[in-house]
Design an enzyme around this catalytic site. Structure first.
Site, short mmCIF file in Angstrom:
data_model
loop_
_atom_site.label_atom_id
_atom_site.label_comp_id
_atom_site.label_asym_id
_atom_site.label_seq_id
_atom_site.Cartn_x
_atom_site.Cartn_y
_atom_site.Cartn_z
N ASP A 9 -19.65 1.79 -11.05
CA ASP A 9 -20.03 1.52 -12.43
C ASP A 9 -20.95 2.64 -12.92
O ASP A 9 -22.05 2.82 -12.40
CB ASP A 9 -20.76 0.16 -12.45
CG ASP A 9 -21.20 -0.23 -13.85
OD1 ASP A 9 -21.02 0.57 -14.79
OD2 ASP A 9 -21.75 -1.34 -13.98
N ILE A 10 -20.50 3.35 -13.92
CA ILE A 10 -21.25 4.52 -14.39
C ILE A 10 -22.62 4.13 -14.96
O ILE A 10 -23.56 4.92 -14.93
CB ILE A 10 -20.41 5.30 -15.44
CG1 ILE A 10 -20.91 6.73 -15.58
CG2 ILE A 10 -20.40 4.59 -16.79
CD1 ILE A 10 -19.98 7.63 -16.35
N GLY A 31 -14.25 -1.64 -22.81
CA GLY A 31 -14.22 -0.70 -21.69
C GLY A 31 -15.60 -0.18 -21.30
O GLY A 31 -16.60 -0.89 -21.37
N ASP A 33 -17.36 1.93 -22.87
CA ASP A 33 -18.21 1.97 -24.07
C ASP A 33 -19.01 0.66 -24.20
O ASP A 33 -20.24 0.67 -24.37
CB ASP A 33 -17.27 2.16 -25.29
CG ASP A 33 -18.01 2.56 -26.55
OD1 ASP A 33 -19.20 2.91 -26.45
OD2 ASP A 33 -17.39 2.52 -27.63
N SER A 116 -10.31 8.42 -21.88
CA SER A 116 -8.96 8.13 -22.44
C SER A 116 -8.03 7.37 -21.50
O SER A 116 -6.91 7.03 -21.89
CB SER A 116 -8.24 9.42 -22.88
OG SER A 116 -8.77 9.87 -24.10
N GLY A 118 -8.20 4.42 -20.26
CA GLY A 118 -8.16 2.97 -20.37
C GLY A 118 -7.42 2.57 -21.63
O GLY A 118 -6.21 2.77 -21.76
N1 AR6 Z 1 -17.91 2.63 -15.25
C1 AR6 Z 1 -17.00 3.60 -15.08
N2 AR6 Z 1 -15.76 3.58 -15.61
C2 AR6 Z 1 -15.44 2.51 -16.34
C3 AR6 Z 1 -16.32 1.43 -16.58
C4 AR6 Z 1 -17.61 1.52 -16.00
N3 AR6 Z 1 -18.53 0.58 -16.16
N4 AR6 Z 1 -15.68 0.51 -17.35
C5 AR6 Z 1 -14.43 0.98 -17.58
N5 AR6 Z 1 -14.28 2.19 -16.97
P1 AR6 Z 1 -11.91 2.98 -21.66
P2 AR6 Z 1 -10.75 5.07 -23.35
C6 AR6 Z 1 -13.11 3.07 -16.92
O1 AR6 Z 1 -10.91 2.00 -22.13
O2 AR6 Z 1 -9.44 4.95 -22.70
C7 AR6 Z 1 -13.33 1.53 -26.11
O3 AR6 Z 1 -13.11 0.32 -26.74
C8 AR6 Z 1 -11.77 2.48 -17.26
O4 AR6 Z 1 -11.24 1.76 -16.15
O5 AR6 Z 1 -13.31 2.52 -21.52
O6 AR6 Z 1 -11.30 6.45 -23.61
C9 AR6 Z 1 -13.87 2.60 -27.05
O7 AR6 Z 1 -14.72 2.06 -28.03
C10 AR6 Z 1 -10.95 3.72 -17.56
O8 AR6 Z 1 -10.48 4.34 -16.38
O9 AR6 Z 1 -11.96 4.30 -22.62
C11 AR6 Z 1 -12.63 3.17 -27.64
O10 AR6 Z 1 -12.16 2.39 -28.71
C12 AR6 Z 1 -11.97 4.64 -18.21
O11 AR6 Z 1 -13.26 4.06 -17.92
C13 AR6 Z 1 -11.64 3.11 -26.49
O12 AR6 Z 1 -12.08 2.03 -25.66
C14 AR6 Z 1 -11.83 4.76 -19.72
O13 AR6 Z 1 -11.37 3.54 -20.28
C15 AR6 Z 1 -11.66 4.36 -25.68
O14 AR6 Z 1 -10.63 4.31 -24.74
#
Ligand code: AR6
Length: 329
Positions: A9-10, A31, A33, A116, A118
């Protein structure tokens, strides 16, 4: 500085800056964010409101508030539309612009999620490769020492599909000596240093003979090889995914005993053959064995003449093995 890959978890990392995979409003979402905003508290959103959003590929910086990091760098990755509308370039610039911002704020450690990969739908294996390439290019272009950590949230099961991974698995299956794998820790792979492995001489040698017999140390062999290969020190430690501090420690102490992943990383940086690798390892008291999965994976790459440390680390990571390289602790 080395690039590290971690699973976890970042929001828990006490680095100088973590990067948020945000959306153009910068007003939070799901996600990573969502996790970052939850952990930082409402003051983060208040500061984000003042930033006026962010374009895809760009980055903006705020404080970290309740997070253990000093800063959050908010970047907006591209939505995946099949790869033909500049997604790669935009994703790459997310990493470059975030790192530039981190450097401007004197950050010496930065952690990224897989931007990107997720909700935005970028294929994870490709997102991972773009991330590594962009980070590596940035680090190669700067004198600055920045530790970059790529944090994966989920299991790296997306690795299995490509042919390299399949070939590594095949090699591993053919050579892994399960029966011998009593203990997979690195310490268990240590063997006694070479000089102690010799049979005791019948009579005590003269001091002169004993001194002649002293073997080249790990550091001495390393420095000799760097010279013979016509490499510079920075070339060597960068290719070994080591930080400069650790390399200086090794250079400054002819009796330095590196950890095994450090010794192996240096063998890779020097593009040593398998026998040369074994010799260098032995100087530090280690052997390459078929009872260690990570040793077999590294051996596979050496035999293939593939000396890209990040590619090797990607394979090691996908098999849950410790990565090569490292930093001074
Ligand atoms: N620590 C590390 N990585 C994580 C964590 C965490 N706590 N939680 C999720 N990930 P995403 P995107 C991973 O969807 O694709 C948001 O709603 C996750 O498994 O978070 O850039 C924003 O507001 C995946 O591999 O980001 C935007 O609307 C990676 O982080 C949209 O999602 C990115 O997934 C951005 O989409």
């Amino acid at each position: 500085m080395p690039i590290e890959i971690l699973r976890g978890d970042i929001t828990r990392l006490a680095v100088d800056a973590i990067v948020d995979a945000a959306n153009p409003s910068l007003l939070g979402g799901g996600g990573v964010d969502g996790a970052i905003h939850r952990a930082a508290g409402p003051e983060l959103l208040a500061e984000c409101r003042m930033l006026g959003g962010c374009r895809t590929g760009q980055a903006k910086l705020t404080r970290g508030y309740k997070l253990p990091c000093r800063y959050v760098i908010h970047t907006v990755g591209p939505v995946w539309h099949g790869g033909l509308v500049g997604e790669r370039r935009l994703l790459s610039s997310c990493y470059t612009n975030s790192l530039r911002l981190a450097a401007q704020h004197s950050c010496s450690s930065v952690a990224f999620p897989l931007i990107s990969a997720g909700a935005y739908g970028y294929p994870k294996d490709q997102a991972f490769r773009v991330a590594l390439d962009a980070i590596r290019d940035f680090l190669a272009s700067t004198e600055r020492e920045i530790l970059v950590i790529l944090v994966l949230w989920e299991r790296a099961d997306f690795f299995g599909a490509d042919s390299l991974h399949k070939n590594v698995r095949r090699y591993l299956d053919a050579h892994y000596d399960d029966a011998l794998d009593g203990n997979r820790s690195i310490a268990a792979q240590e063997i006694a240093p070479m000089p102690q492995m010799r049979a005791m001489p019948a009579a005590m040698p003269s001091l002169e003979d004993a001194l002649r017999d002293v073997e080249e140390s790990f550091t001495q062999m390393l420095l000799r090889m760097i010279d013979e290969k016509g490499m510079t020190d920075p070339e060597c430690y960068k290719r070994a995914n080591l930080d400069r501090k650790l390399f200086s420690k090794i250079r400054g102490d002819i009796h330095y005993k590196p950890r095994k992943p450090t010794a192996l990383a240096l063998a890779i940086a020097l593009r040593l053959t398998l026998p040369e690798t074994k010799e260098l390892l032995a100087r530090a008291g280690y052997a390459l064995t078929h009872s260690s999965r990570s040793d077999i994976i590294v051996e596979y790459f050496i035999l293939q003449g593939k000396y890209d440390i990040l590619e090797i680390n990607e394979a090691l990571f996908s098999f849950d093995e410790p990565l090569l390289g490292g930093r001074a602790v």
